[in-house]
Design an enzyme around this catalytic site. Structure first.
Site, PDB file in Angstrom:
ATOM      1  N   THR A  51     -19.077  12.053 -26.935  1.00 48.87           N
ATOM      2  CA  THR A  51     -19.457  12.698 -28.191  1.00 48.87           C
ATOM      3  C   THR A  51     -18.270  12.614 -29.153  1.00 48.87           C
ATOM      4  O   THR A  51     -17.227  12.037 -28.822  1.00 48.87           O
ATOM      5  CB  THR A  51     -19.836  14.177 -27.972  1.00 48.87           C
ATOM      6  OG1 THR A  51     -18.654  14.924 -27.683  1.00 48.87           O
ATOM      7  CG2 THR A  51     -20.817  14.318 -26.817  1.00 48.87           C
ATOM      8  N   CYS A  52     -18.412  13.218 -30.316  1.00 45.13           N
ATOM      9  CA  CYS A  52     -17.311  13.166 -31.281  1.00 45.13           C
ATOM     10  C   CYS A  52     -16.101  13.971 -30.812  1.00 45.13           C
ATOM     11  O   CYS A  52     -14.979  13.740 -31.271  1.00 45.13           O
ATOM     12  CB  CYS A  52     -17.781  13.672 -32.647  1.00 45.13           C
ATOM     13  SG  CYS A  52     -18.443  15.364 -32.623  1.00 45.13           S
ATOM     14  N   ASN A  53     -16.315  14.898 -29.899  1.00 47.16           N
ATOM     15  CA  ASN A  53     -15.222  15.758 -29.439  1.00 47.16           C
ATOM     16  C   ASN A  53     -14.762  15.494 -28.012  1.00 47.16           C
ATOM     17  O   ASN A  53     -13.761  16.069 -27.578  1.00 47.16           O
ATOM     18  CB  ASN A  53     -15.624  17.234 -29.542  1.00 47.16           C
ATOM     19  CG  ASN A  53     -15.724  17.699 -30.970  1.00 47.16           C
ATOM     20  OD1 ASN A  53     -15.023  17.204 -31.842  1.00 47.16           O
ATOM     21  ND2 ASN A  53     -16.618  18.641 -31.229  1.00 47.16           N
ATOM     22  N   SER A  70     -16.724  24.202 -25.928  1.00 48.78           N
ATOM     23  CA  SER A  70     -16.869  23.699 -27.296  1.00 48.78           C
ATOM     24  C   SER A  70     -15.952  24.455 -28.256  1.00 48.78           C
ATOM     25  O   SER A  70     -15.497  25.565 -27.964  1.00 48.78           O
ATOM     26  CB  SER A  70     -18.326  23.864 -27.759  1.00 48.78           C
ATOM     27  OG  SER A  70     -19.210  23.161 -26.909  1.00 48.78           O
ATOM     28  N   GLU A  86     -22.363  26.767 -28.929  1.00 49.11           N
ATOM     29  CA  GLU A  86     -23.135  25.855 -29.792  1.00 49.11           C
ATOM     30  C   GLU A  86     -24.139  25.055 -28.960  1.00 49.11           C
ATOM     31  O   GLU A  86     -23.912  24.765 -27.791  1.00 49.11           O
ATOM     32  CB  GLU A  86     -22.190  24.933 -30.568  1.00 49.11           C
ATOM     33  CG  GLU A  86     -21.242  24.078 -29.706  1.00 49.11           C
ATOM     34  CD  GLU A  86     -21.812  22.711 -29.425  1.00 49.11           C
ATOM     35  OE1 GLU A  86     -22.881  22.378 -29.981  1.00 49.11           O
ATOM     36  OE2 GLU A  86     -21.191  21.974 -28.644  1.00 49.11           O
ATOM     37  N   GLY A  87     -25.258  24.701 -29.573  1.00 43.12           N
ATOM     38  CA  GLY A  87     -26.365  24.118 -28.821  1.00 43.12           C
ATOM     39  C   GLY A  87     -26.404  22.613 -28.702  1.00 43.12           C
ATOM     40  O   GLY A  87     -27.054  22.079 -27.811  1.00 43.12           O
ATOM     41  N   GLN A  88     -25.693  21.893 -29.584  1.00 43.43           N
ATOM     42  CA  GLN A  88     -25.786  20.439 -29.564  1.00 43.43           C
ATOM     43  C   GLN A  88     -25.305  19.832 -28.257  1.00 43.43           C
ATOM     44  O   GLN A  88     -25.873  18.861 -27.765  1.00 43.43           O
ATOM     45  CB  GLN A  88     -24.988  19.846 -30.728  1.00 43.43           C
ATOM     46  CG  GLN A  88     -25.139  18.326 -30.845  1.00 43.43           C
ATOM     47  CD  GLN A  88     -24.377  17.764 -32.031  1.00 43.43           C
ATOM     48  OE1 GLN A  88     -23.505  18.434 -32.593  1.00 43.43           O
ATOM     49  NE2 GLN A  88     -24.703  16.555 -32.431  1.00 43.43           N
ATOM     50  N   GLN A 144     -26.811  16.929 -25.534  1.00 46.36           N
ATOM     51  CA  GLN A 144     -26.055  15.727 -25.152  1.00 46.36           C
ATOM     52  C   GLN A 144     -25.917  15.617 -23.634  1.00 46.36           C
ATOM     53  O   GLN A 144     -25.992  14.523 -23.073  1.00 46.36           O
ATOM     54  CB  GLN A 144     -24.690  15.756 -25.838  1.00 46.36           C
ATOM     55  CG  GLN A 144     -24.800  15.599 -27.351  1.00 46.36           C
ATOM     56  CD  GLN A 144     -23.534  15.995 -28.088  1.00 46.36           C
ATOM     57  OE1 GLN A 144     -22.751  16.836 -27.626  1.00 46.36           O
ATOM     58  NE2 GLN A 144     -23.314  15.402 -29.247  1.00 46.36           N
TER      59      GLN A 144
END
Length: 227
Positions: free
Chosen positions: A120-122, A180, A185-187, A191
């Site tokens: 992911t981006c993080n 996170s 957070e739900g995203q 993923q």
């Protein structure tokens, strides 16, 4: 604190276990000795790969699934926004459409039985199972170095490596949103769910061990958010 307690309670309830260790059939390390080198060289050429000058037989999906019942241990290697340089994260990032391609590359050496990539981006993480922890870690580190073009010494300063219970609890924290930047957070749950679904696709590299691990992580993450 209440949210974090819910994560732990939901994880244990979903697993139905006193310890997270049961996500892996066995937490003992075993070194499997296969056939001789001469036997391996007799395999069809398309099923062989060359790793550091040595020819190894590339395991089929069926062989990896069969190996999943032979005392594999769960591991996780990766990097996140908490402890990795931006440049390193960008070098290792894999678009979702290529998660399975990366997993297949990781399993190609034969040292890793199952693998699933979560990028992911993080964060960039590889969940995998293997019977020989050292051989698997060496194989994955080499893959990451080749992919990123970074020296192993640089990667080691940024990567984290977890095994057994620690790897299991990590994915539970990730799915629950505790790892996170914005807690809960739900995203990330979506993923992790995609990571599980990709791993069990025809071209995926997940087997019994990772399938159970990721499926339970998704279930725990859902339960925490609903309660």
């Amino acid at each position: 604190m209440k949210f974090q307690s819910s994560i732990v309670a939901a994880t244990l309830a979903i697993a139905g276990l006193q310890s997270a260790a049961a996500f892996a059939p066995s937490l003992s390390l075993r070194t499997q000795h296969g056939g001789s080198r001469s036997q391996a060289l007799q395999m069809v050429a398309t099923n062989e790969v060359v790793v550091e000058g040595e020819t190894k037989t590339k395991k089929s999906r069926e062989e990896r699934l069969k190996a999943a019942s032979k005392g594999l241990q769960v591991h996780c290697v990766g990097l996140s926004i908490h402890h990795a340089d931006v440049e390193v994260r960008e070098r290792l990032a894999v678009p979702e459409a290529k998660w399975n391609e990366a997993s297949n590359d990781i399993c190609a050496s034969g040292d890793v039985a199952e693998a699933a990539v979560l990028s992911t981006c993080n964060r960039f993480e590889v969940y995998y199972s293997a019977s020989d922890e050292r051989a698997a870690m060496a194989s994955i580190t080499k893959y990451l170095a080749d992919r990123s073009g970074l020296p192993v010494s640089t990667l080691r300063k940024n990567l984290f490596m977890l095994s057994g219970d620690d790897a299991v609890w990590h994915i539970m924290r990730v799915a629950g949103g505790l790892d996170s930047l914005i807690v809960g957070e739900g995203q990330i749950l979506s993923q992790v769910r995609q990571c599980h679904l990709h791993s069990i696709e025809e071209d995926g590299c997940g087997g019994k061990v990772l399938s159970r691990l990721l499926n339970n992580a998704v279930a725990a993450g859902k339960r925490v958010r609903s309660e």
